[in-house]
Design a protein around this motif. Sequence first.
Motif, PDB file in Angstrom:
ATOM      1  N   ALA A 445       0.854  -1.187   0.000  1.00  0.00           N
ATOM      2  CA  ALA A 445       0.000   0.000   0.000  1.00  0.00           C
ATOM      3  C   ALA A 445       0.889   1.236   0.000  1.00  0.00           C
ATOM      4  O   ALA A 445       1.847   1.317   0.773  1.00  0.00           O
ATOM      5  N   THR A 446       0.596   2.179  -0.887  1.00  0.00           N
ATOM      6  CA  THR A 446       1.376   3.414  -0.948  1.00  0.00           C
ATOM      7  C   THR A 446       0.459   4.615  -0.793  1.00  0.00           C
ATOM      8  O   THR A 446      -0.686   4.616  -1.265  1.00  0.00           O
ATOM      9  N   LEU A 447       0.976   5.639  -0.144  1.00  0.00           N
ATOM     10  CA  LEU A 447       0.258   6.898   0.072  1.00  0.00           C
ATOM     11  C   LEU A 447       1.227   8.010  -0.276  1.00  0.00           C
ATOM     12  O   LEU A 447       2.278   8.158   0.378  1.00  0.00           O
ATOM     13  N   THR A 448       0.924   8.781  -1.322  1.00  0.00           N
ATOM     14  CA  THR A 448       1.876   9.740  -1.873  1.00  0.00           C
ATOM     15  C   THR A 448       1.325  11.155  -1.767  1.00  0.00           C
ATOM     16  O   THR A 448       0.158  11.413  -2.095  1.00  0.00           O
ATOM     17  N   LEU A 449       2.195  12.077  -1.327  1.00  0.00           N
ATOM     18  CA  LEU A 449       1.818  13.487  -1.153  1.00  0.00           C
ATOM     19  C   LEU A 449       2.767  14.367  -1.956  1.00  0.00           C
ATOM     20  O   LEU A 449       3.979  14.321  -1.744  1.00  0.00           O
ATOM     21  N   PRO A 450       2.269  15.182  -2.893  1.00  0.00           N
ATOM     22  CA  PRO A 450       3.128  16.140  -3.600  1.00  0.00           C
ATOM     23  C   PRO A 450       3.325  17.396  -2.749  1.00  0.00           C
ATOM     24  O   PRO A 450       2.379  17.936  -2.175  1.00  0.00           O
ATOM     25  N   VAL A 451       4.567  17.839  -2.664  1.00  0.00           N
ATOM     26  CA  VAL A 451       4.900  19.062  -1.915  1.00  0.00           C
ATOM     27  C   VAL A 451       5.362  20.106  -2.912  1.00  0.00           C
ATOM     28  O   VAL A 451       6.307  19.850  -3.674  1.00  0.00           O
ATOM     29  N   PRO A 452       4.738  21.267  -2.987  1.00  0.00           N
ATOM     30  CA  PRO A 452       5.101  22.268  -3.993  1.00  0.00           C
ATOM     31  C   PRO A 452       6.454  22.898  -3.692  1.00  0.00           C
ATOM     32  O   PRO A 452       7.019  22.735  -2.610  1.00  0.00           O
ATOM     33  N   ALA A 453       6.956  23.637  -4.686  1.00  0.00           N
ATOM     34  CA  ALA A 453       8.233  24.344  -4.519  1.00  0.00           C
ATOM     35  C   ALA A 453       8.142  25.318  -3.355  1.00  0.00           C
ATOM     36  O   ALA A 453       7.167  26.049  -3.208  1.00  0.00           O
ATOM     37  N   SER A 454       9.163  25.309  -2.534  1.00  0.00           N
ATOM     38  CA  SER A 454       9.191  26.211  -1.380  1.00  0.00           C
ATOM     39  C   SER A 454      10.570  26.130  -0.766  1.00  0.00           C
ATOM     40  O   SER A 454      11.422  25.348  -1.205  1.00  0.00           O
ATOM     41  N   GLY A 455      10.791  26.913   0.253  1.00  0.00           N
ATOM     42  CA  GLY A 455      12.008  26.755   1.021  1.00  0.00           C
ATOM     43  C   GLY A 455      11.916  25.516   1.884  1.00  0.00           C
ATOM     44  O   GLY A 455      10.934  24.765   1.814  1.00  0.00           O
ATOM     45  N   PRO A 456      12.890  25.273   2.723  1.00  0.00           N
ATOM     46  CA  PRO A 456      12.840  24.103   3.616  1.00  0.00           C
ATOM     47  C   PRO A 456      11.542  24.108   4.423  1.00  0.00           C
ATOM     48  O   PRO A 456      11.093  25.136   4.916  1.00  0.00           O
ATOM     49  N   ALA A 457      10.931  22.945   4.516  1.00  0.00           N
ATOM     50  CA  ALA A 457       9.650  22.823   5.216  1.00  0.00           C
ATOM     51  C   ALA A 457       9.682  21.587   6.111  1.00  0.00           C
ATOM     52  O   ALA A 457      10.642  20.809   6.109  1.00  0.00           O
ATOM     53  N   GLU A 458       8.606  21.415   6.880  1.00  0.00           N
ATOM     54  CA  GLU A 458       8.526  20.283   7.802  1.00  0.00           C
ATOM     55  C   GLU A 458       7.248  19.491   7.537  1.00  0.00           C
ATOM     56  O   GLU A 458       6.168  20.062   7.390  1.00  0.00           O
ATOM     57  N   LEU A 459       7.386  18.186   7.459  1.00  0.00           N
ATOM     58  CA  LEU A 459       6.248  17.275   7.347  1.00  0.00           C
ATOM     59  C   LEU A 459       5.849  16.838   8.745  1.00  0.00           C
ATOM     60  O   LEU A 459       6.704  16.400   9.533  1.00  0.00           O
ATOM     61  N   ARG A 460       4.561  16.920   9.049  1.00  0.00           N
ATOM     62  CA  ARG A 460       4.052  16.474  10.342  1.00  0.00           C
ATOM     63  C   ARG A 460       2.922  15.469  10.119  1.00  0.00           C
ATOM     64  O   ARG A 460       2.102  15.654   9.220  1.00  0.00           O
ATOM     65  N   PHE A 461       2.888  14.440  10.931  1.00  0.00           N
ATOM     66  CA  PHE A 461       1.796  13.474  10.852  1.00  0.00           C
ATOM     67  C   PHE A 461       1.758  12.657  12.141  1.00  0.00           C
ATOM     68  O   PHE A 461       2.726  12.626  12.915  1.00  0.00           O
ATOM     69  N   ASP A 462       0.620  12.034  12.364  1.00  0.00           N
ATOM     70  CA  ASP A 462       0.448  11.122  13.481  1.00  0.00           C
ATOM     71  C   ASP A 462       0.442   9.696  12.941  1.00  0.00           C
ATOM     72  O   ASP A 462      -0.086   9.435  11.850  1.00  0.00           O
ATOM     73  N   GLN A 463       1.009   8.758  13.699  1.00  0.00           N
ATOM     74  CA  GLN A 463       0.965   7.368  13.272  1.00  0.00           C
ATOM     75  C   GLN A 463       0.705   6.448  14.463  1.00  0.00           C
ATOM     76  O   GLN A 463       1.143   6.714  15.585  1.00  0.00           O
ATOM     77  N   LEU A 464      -0.044   5.389  14.173  1.00  0.00           N
ATOM     78  CA  LEU A 464      -0.220   4.298  15.123  1.00  0.00           C
ATOM     79  C   LEU A 464       0.111   3.015  14.355  1.00  0.00           C
ATOM     80  O   LEU A 464      -0.477   2.748  13.304  1.00  0.00           O
ATOM     81  N   VAL A 465       1.061   2.255  14.889  1.00  0.00           N
ATOM     82  CA  VAL A 465       1.590   1.101  14.169  1.00  0.00           C
ATOM     83  C   VAL A 465       1.391  -0.157  15.000  1.00  0.00           C
ATOM     84  O   VAL A 465       1.774  -0.212  16.166  1.00  0.00           O
ATOM     85  N   ASP A 466       0.757  -1.153  14.395  1.00  0.00           N
ATOM     86  CA  ASP A 466       0.634  -2.447  15.054  1.00  0.00           C
ATOM     87  C   ASP A 466       0.750  -3.524  13.969  1.00  0.00           C
ATOM     88  O   ASP A 466      -0.234  -3.927  13.363  1.00  0.00           O
ATOM     89  N   THR A 467       1.973  -3.957  13.711  1.00  0.00           N
ATOM     90  CA  THR A 467       2.239  -4.954  12.683  1.00  0.00           C
ATOM     91  C   THR A 467       3.259  -5.948  13.204  1.00  0.00           C
ATOM     92  O   THR A 467       3.915  -5.728  14.214  1.00  0.00           O
ATOM     93  N   GLU A 468       3.421  -7.028  12.467  1.00  0.00           N
ATOM     94  CA  GLU A 468       4.505  -7.939  12.798  1.00  0.00           C
ATOM     95  C   GLU A 468       5.810  -7.413  12.219  1.00  0.00           C
ATOM     96  O   GLU A 468       5.828  -6.493  11.395  1.00  0.00           O
ATOM     97  N   SER A 469       6.920  -8.025  12.626  1.00  0.00           N
ATOM     98  CA  SER A 469       8.230  -7.482  12.292  1.00  0.00           C
ATOM     99  C   SER A 469       8.544  -7.507  10.807  1.00  0.00           C
ATOM    100  O   SER A 469       9.395  -6.750  10.333  1.00  0.00           O
ATOM    101  N   THR A 470       7.871  -8.368  10.037  1.00  0.00           N
ATOM    102  CA  THR A 470       8.160  -8.465   8.615  1.00  0.00           C
ATOM    103  C   THR A 470       7.177  -7.687   7.750  1.00  0.00           C
ATOM    104  O   THR A 470       7.255  -7.761   6.524  1.00  0.00           O
ATOM    105  N   ASP A 471       6.261  -6.965   8.360  1.00  0.00           N
ATOM    106  CA  ASP A 471       5.409  -6.028   7.624  1.00  0.00           C
ATOM    107  C   ASP A 471       6.056  -4.659   7.743  1.00  0.00           C
ATOM    108  O   ASP A 471       6.132  -4.091   8.844  1.00  0.00           O
ATOM    109  N   LEU A 472       6.515  -4.113   6.637  1.00  0.00           N
ATOM    110  CA  LEU A 472       7.415  -2.968   6.658  1.00  0.00           C
ATOM    111  C   LEU A 472       6.706  -1.675   6.285  1.00  0.00           C
ATOM    112  O   LEU A 472       5.872  -1.652   5.379  1.00  0.00           O
TER     113      LEU A 472
END
Length: 572
Positions: A445-472
Motif C-alpha cells: 500500500a502506498t500513500l503519496t503526497l506532492p509538496v510544492p516548490a518552497s524553502g525548507p519545510a517540515e512534514l508532520r503526521f500522526d501514526q499508530l503502528v501495530d504490525t509484525e516485524s516483517t510487515d514494513l
Amino acid sequence: MRGAGRTVAVLVTATALAAAAGPAQAGHRGGRLDQPADGFASPRTVLKTGTPQSAGLDPAPLERAWEAVTGFERAPDGGHPLYPGAVLTYGHEGRVVLTRASGHARLHADGAGTLLPEGERIATRTDTIYDLASISKLFTSVVVLQQVERGRVDLDAPVARYVPEFAANGKAGITIRQLLTHTSGFPAFLPFWSSYPDPASRRQAALTAKTVNVPGSTYLYSDLNLITLGEVVHRVSGRPLDRLVAEDVTGPLGMHDTGYNPDPALRARIAATEFQSAPDRGLVWGEVHDENAWAFGGVAGHAGVFSTSRDLSVLAQTMINGGTYRGERILSKASVQQMITNENTEFPGDDHGLGFELDQRWYMGGLASPRTAGHTGYTGTSLVIDFSSRSFVILLTNRVHPSRSWGSVNPARVAAAQGLAEALALKSRQGRDAWFSGTADARTATLTLPVPASGPAELRFDQLVDTESTDLLSLEVSTDEGVSWAPLPYRLDDQVVEGGHAVSGRRTWDRARAALPAGPSLVRWTCTQDANLSGRGIYLDGIRVTQGRRTLLDAERHPGLLTAENWTRARR
C-alpha cells in the motif's frame, strides 16, 4: 519478505523495542484499542453476559471470525478439515460478548476419518469439556506462584533444594525460575511412556534427565520443566498436583468442570481426541491425550487438565482482575504481574513470563502486544488474555480427532484473536477518520503526497503502528518526480527513525516530524505486508506540511491531495 531491494527507511515491528515502550495511557475507555489500560481491572469485576455493542465492540469482525472458525470444519479439496468442532468465547471489560459452539465433539469411527452414523455422533455444545493439553501448564504455574507466596519456594533457588535427585547429571544449579521460563536446558520432549514401566520410574527418569543446553543459555520449550515443577509443589506442600489445583485454584474460583481425570459419567460432554495405535489406546475419549501425562496416571505438570470455555473465562477474568474473582484471591497482584512480565529479554521473540507466553503474534494475531499473555494446547486449544484492553479469547477444538496429522489449528487461532482485535475501536487522532493500511496479507500500500516548490519545510503526521516485524513501513522522498526515492528520516517524540525500528504494539498514537528538502518533492509512505499475520495495521492521520507557523498543505482538511493505493479512510 516482500520489498527486497527497495530502499526502506523505516521498519515497523510489533515486538521491537517493547522494553522501551512507555506506560499505557491512564484514560482507558471500553472498546478502545488506542487507549490501553494500566494495571488490572477492579477485583470486584464479575463476568456477565452482554452484546458486543454493550461493551463498545463492533460485532462485524466477531461474526467474520466465527465464520472463519466454523469454515475450518469443512475439508478443502483433497485435504482434511482442521477439526470436527469448536467453541469460541470472547470476553471484554467484564462481559462475555459471544460464546458459540459448532460441529461435533465426536464424529469419527476410526483414525482414517470414517464418519460415525448420525445417531452416534455427538454435537459440540458451549459446555463441552476439552482436553486442554499444554494450557495445563498455566495451572501448574499458578500453583508454583502460590507456593512462592507462602514462603515454601524461592524462584531463584536451585530445584535440587526441593527435589534432591534433580541434581543428577549436572543439574544442581538449575533454578525454579529457569523451569518456569523454559531456559533450563532440558530437551523439548522425552518418551517416558514407552521407555519406563510404571509412573514412579517415569517420574524418576524425568527428574534425573540430562540437559541438552547450558542452563540459561537458550530458550527451548520443554514439557520436562513443568513435569518437574509438578513434583516440586507436591514435595513442598505435601499435596499432589491435582489436589493443589482443585483446592487452591478451581475450587475457590468455582471452576466446577475443570480438573484432571474427569469422571467417566461426564464422557458424553467430553470432546473425543485421537485414535492412538502407539500406545495402543484406540479412541482416546475422556482420558488425557498426551502420552506421557497418561503414563503418569493422568496428572502431570505439563498436561492433563480438562475444562470448558466457561471455566476458562473465569480464569482469564481472575488474571485480568489481578488474581481475584468473586472475593476469592488465588494470587497477589504482584504474582500475576510476574506471570505476565517478560523474563526472556535475552531471547527476542520467545517472550515468556513466569507461566504465560507473551506477545506471540502467531496465535494472538492483532491482539499481540507486550501485555498480551496466553498459551496453546496440542489438542487444538488456545487462551489469549489482553490485559491492555481487558479482554480474552478462548478457542477450544479437538483438532487431533481423529488424527494429529490432519493439520495445524494456528490459522483458526489467529482468526479468532484477530476478530477481537478488529472489533476494538481505534479512533482517529484528528477529525473523524484516518488513513488505514488494511490487514490483508501479501500486498503493498502506498500513500503519496506532492509538496510544492518552497524553502525548507517540515512534514508532520500522526501514526499508530501495530504490525509484525516483517510487515514494513517506509517513509521516502523524491525530488525528481518519482524517478528515484531516498529514505526520509523522521522523529517520533524523542526517537529518530532512520532505517531502524519504530516502536509497535503500544497501541498509542505518536507524533512524527520530518525535515523536507527545499524545492518540489514527493513524499511516500509504503506499507509492505508479507504472506501472513498482519496485526491490527498502520494508521496515519493529521498529515500537514508547515513552514514555521505557516501551513503549506493540510491533507487532514483536503485528503484529495494524497494519492492512495490500498490505503483507505477508516473511522474505526
